[in-house]
Motif scaffolding. Structure first.
Motif, mmCIF file in Angstrom:
data_model
loop_
_atom_site.group_PDB
_atom_site.id
_atom_site.type_symbol
_atom_site.label_atom_id
_atom_site.label_comp_id
_atom_site.label_asym_id
_atom_site.label_seq_id
_atom_site.Cartn_x
_atom_site.Cartn_y
_atom_site.Cartn_z
ATOM 1 N N ALA A 126 14.220 86.832 10.602
ATOM 2 C CA ALA A 126 15.361 87.062 9.721
ATOM 3 C C ALA A 126 15.939 88.460 9.918
ATOM 4 C CB ALA A 126 14.956 86.852 8.268
ATOM 5 N N GLU A 127 15.069 89.458 10.083
ATOM 6 C CA GLU A 127 15.534 90.832 10.277
ATOM 7 C C GLU A 127 16.374 90.965 11.539
ATOM 8 O OE1 GLU A 127 11.954 93.113 10.164
ATOM 9 O OE2 GLU A 127 11.859 93.145 7.961
ATOM 10 N N LYS A 128 16.035 90.177 12.561
ATOM 11 C CA LYS A 128 16.789 90.191 13.820
ATOM 12 C C LYS A 128 17.931 89.170 13.799
ATOM 13 C CE LYS A 128 14.170 93.205 16.010
ATOM 14 N NZ LYS A 128 14.711 94.518 16.477
ATOM 15 N N GLU A 129 18.074 88.459 12.679
ATOM 16 C CA GLU A 129 19.084 87.416 12.505
ATOM 17 C C GLU A 129 18.955 86.328 13.566
ATOM 18 O OE1 GLU A 129 22.963 89.151 12.110
ATOM 19 O OE2 GLU A 129 22.474 90.078 10.189
ATOM 20 N N ARG A 130 17.709 86.014 13.911
ATOM 21 C CA ARG A 130 17.443 84.912 14.846
ATOM 22 C C ARG A 130 17.246 83.637 14.021
ATOM 23 N NH1 ARG A 130 14.167 88.952 18.278
ATOM 24 N NH2 ARG A 130 12.387 88.450 16.940
ATOM 25 N N TRP A 131 18.322 83.201 13.379
ATOM 26 C CA TRP A 131 18.233 82.078 12.450
ATOM 27 C C TRP A 131 17.835 80.794 13.161
ATOM 28 C CZ3 TRP A 131 18.040 84.708 8.348
ATOM 29 C CH2 TRP A 131 18.875 85.806 8.143
ATOM 30 N N GLY A 132 18.301 80.612 14.392
ATOM 31 C CA GLY A 132 17.946 79.414 15.135
ATOM 32 C C GLY A 132 16.481 79.368 15.516
ATOM 33 N N VAL A 133 15.919 80.517 15.880
ATOM 34 C CA VAL A 133 14.488 80.586 16.198
ATOM 35 C C VAL A 133 13.670 80.308 14.939
ATOM 36 C CG1 VAL A 133 12.619 82.105 16.957
ATOM 37 C CG2 VAL A 133 14.799 82.131 18.160
ATOM 38 N N LEU A 134 14.158 80.776 13.798
ATOM 39 C CA LEU A 134 13.465 80.549 12.530
ATOM 40 C C LEU A 134 13.290 79.063 12.250
ATOM 41 C CD1 LEU A 134 12.355 81.969 9.931
ATOM 42 C CD2 LEU A 134 14.643 81.715 8.967
ATOM 43 N N VAL A 135 14.275 78.248 12.624
ATOM 44 C CA VAL A 135 14.226 76.805 12.334
ATOM 45 C C VAL A 135 13.888 75.983 13.584
ATOM 46 C CG1 VAL A 135 15.904 77.102 10.477
ATOM 47 C CG2 VAL A 135 16.712 76.413 12.741
ATOM 48 N N LEU A 136 13.445 76.633 14.655
ATOM 49 C CA LEU A 136 13.281 75.961 15.944
ATOM 50 C C LEU A 136 12.325 74.774 15.904
ATOM 51 C CD1 LEU A 136 14.043 75.949 18.945
ATOM 52 C CD2 LEU A 136 12.142 77.522 19.353
ATOM 53 N N ALA A 137 11.214 74.898 15.187
ATOM 54 C CA ALA A 137 10.252 73.785 15.130
ATOM 55 C C ALA A 137 10.900 72.559 14.503
ATOM 56 C CB ALA A 137 9.012 74.191 14.336
ATOM 57 N N ARG A 138 11.707 72.744 13.472
ATOM 58 C CA ARG A 138 12.393 71.623 12.841
ATOM 59 C C ARG A 138 13.469 71.049 13.773
ATOM 60 N NH1 ARG A 138 8.956 74.611 10.911
ATOM 61 N NH2 ARG A 138 10.466 76.250 10.493
ATOM 62 N N LEU A 139 14.131 71.910 14.539
ATOM 63 C CA LEU A 139 15.108 71.425 15.514
ATOM 64 C C LEU A 139 14.459 70.484 16.521
ATOM 65 C CD1 LEU A 139 17.194 74.631 16.345
ATOM 66 C CD2 LEU A 139 17.876 72.698 14.913
ATOM 67 N N HIS A 140 13.260 70.857 16.999
ATOM 68 C CA HIS A 140 12.591 70.008 17.984
ATOM 69 C C HIS A 140 12.149 68.679 17.373
ATOM 70 C CE1 HIS A 140 12.370 71.926 21.901
ATOM 71 N NE2 HIS A 140 12.417 73.080 21.272
ATOM 72 N N GLN A 141 11.780 68.693 16.107
ATOM 73 C CA GLN A 141 11.478 67.425 15.457
ATOM 74 C C GLN A 141 12.725 66.548 15.387
ATOM 75 O OE1 GLN A 141 9.547 68.871 11.777
ATOM 76 N NE2 GLN A 141 7.749 67.700 12.417
ATOM 77 N N LEU A 142 13.854 67.146 15.020
ATOM 78 C CA LEU A 142 15.091 66.382 14.928
ATOM 79 C C LEU A 142 15.516 65.841 16.295
ATOM 80 C CD1 LEU A 142 17.061 68.611 12.395
ATOM 81 C CD2 LEU A 142 16.202 66.291 11.990
ATOM 82 N N ILE A 143 15.337 66.639 17.348
ATOM 83 C CA ILE A 143 15.627 66.170 18.707
ATOM 84 C C ILE A 143 14.712 65.003 19.061
ATOM 85 C CG2 ILE A 143 15.503 66.789 21.153
ATOM 86 C CD1 ILE A 143 16.357 69.651 20.295
ATOM 87 N N HIS A 144 13.440 65.110 18.670
ATOM 88 C CA HIS A 144 12.470 64.046 18.933
ATOM 89 C C HIS A 144 12.864 62.758 18.210
ATOM 90 C CE1 HIS A 144 8.653 62.093 19.689
ATOM 91 N NE2 HIS A 144 8.418 61.974 18.398
ATOM 92 N N GLU A 156 16.726 73.114 25.815
ATOM 93 C CA GLU A 156 17.690 72.482 24.912
ATOM 94 C C GLU A 156 17.535 73.015 23.490
ATOM 95 O OE1 GLU A 156 18.810 68.054 23.110
ATOM 96 O OE2 GLU A 156 17.462 68.223 24.827
ATOM 97 N N GLY A 157 16.288 73.111 23.019
ATOM 98 C CA GLY A 157 16.045 73.615 21.675
ATOM 99 C C GLY A 157 16.486 75.055 21.512
ATOM 100 N N LEU A 158 16.179 75.897 22.506
ATOM 101 C CA LEU A 158 16.562 77.310 22.424
ATOM 102 C C LEU A 158 18.071 77.491 22.529
ATOM 103 C CD1 LEU A 158 13.765 79.148 24.434
ATOM 104 C CD2 LEU A 158 14.371 79.506 22.037
#
Length: 234
Positions: A97-115, A214-216
């Motif tokens: 969050a401090e680095k504003e890497r919002w996508g990395v913060l939710v990355l595990a959930r993104l991969h589930q959604l892709i799956h 793809e996730g990143l």
């Protein structure tokens, strides 16, 4: 020593994995492999050149709950879905969050959604600051024009929960499995990594290089267009 397991801060994963590969070691690394696509591609290319296994531990994909959800989604004509995730705001998510890497913060959930739903494209992303945490709201679209929403809430002291609500046409809700904590997933994933190193199984048992990229890429897009909103304006 044939392999190394890396479980430190996300920002160090790419450099540490690269160092291990160049020392001739296989690597089991917690997600993310890197915090951007460029570094991930560099690490994966070096692993291929050196003939080393890089196994990224997306443990959420190993859970029985995730597998059951995948089966339900595959059997139903889902038109839209909302994935809600809540958890504490500890050291690792705080650093993202401090680095504003919002996508990395939710990355595990993104991969589930892709799956569950296949390739996704970003429609919008918004971030709301809490007293001691953040809410990240992402809207995605599948190749079949399904609308998928992800809402991740991180706040100090918040219990870890998750749920997926899915709807067919006409707002008919699809019954989904209830999430419960599971034990032994890390051990199971480590065993798969060891079997990959031994050559007993291939990348089909893991998140492959294309899916990692793809996730990143999606994570980078989320951070790149995230709109900050004031509390209560979501």
């Amino acid at each position: 020593v044939q392999g190394v397991a890396l479980c430190r801060e996300s920002a160090h994963h790419a450099a540490d994995t690269l160092a291990c590969i160049q020392a001739g070691k296989h690597v089991l690394v917690e997600y993310p492999l890197a915090t951007n696509v460029s570094d991930a591609k560099m690490v994966l290319a070096e692993a291929k050149r050196c003939g080393r296994v890089v196994h990224v531990g997306f443990l959420g994909l190993r859970s029985a709950w995730s597998q059951r959800v995948a089966q339900v989604v595959a059997s139903c004509a889902v038109e839209q879905a909302t994935y809600s995730f809540t958890a504490g705001f500890g050291q690792v998510p705080r650093a993202e969050a401090e680095k504003e890497r919002w996508g990395v913060l939710v990355l595990a959930r993104l991969h589930q959604l892709i799956h569950w739903f296949g390739r996704l494209t970003l429609v919008s992303s918004r971030v709301e600051k809490l007293t001691d945490g953040w809410v990240v709201n992402v809207e995605l679209q599948t190749e079949h024009q399904q609308i998928i929403r992800l809402m991740e809430t991180r706040c100090t002291g918040l219990a870890r929960t998750r749920s997926l609500r899915a709807f067919r046409a006409g707002q008919e809700e699809v019954p989904m499995p209830e999430w419960k904590p599971e034990r032994g997933i890390f051990v199971h994933d480590t065993g798969i990594c060891i079997q990959r190193v031994a050559g007993h199984i291939g990348t089909q048992a893991s998140v492959n290089a294309a899916s990692i990229i793809e996730g990143l890429a999606l994570a980078e897009a989320i951070a790149g267009c995230a709109v900050a909103v004031q509390p209560g304006a979501m």
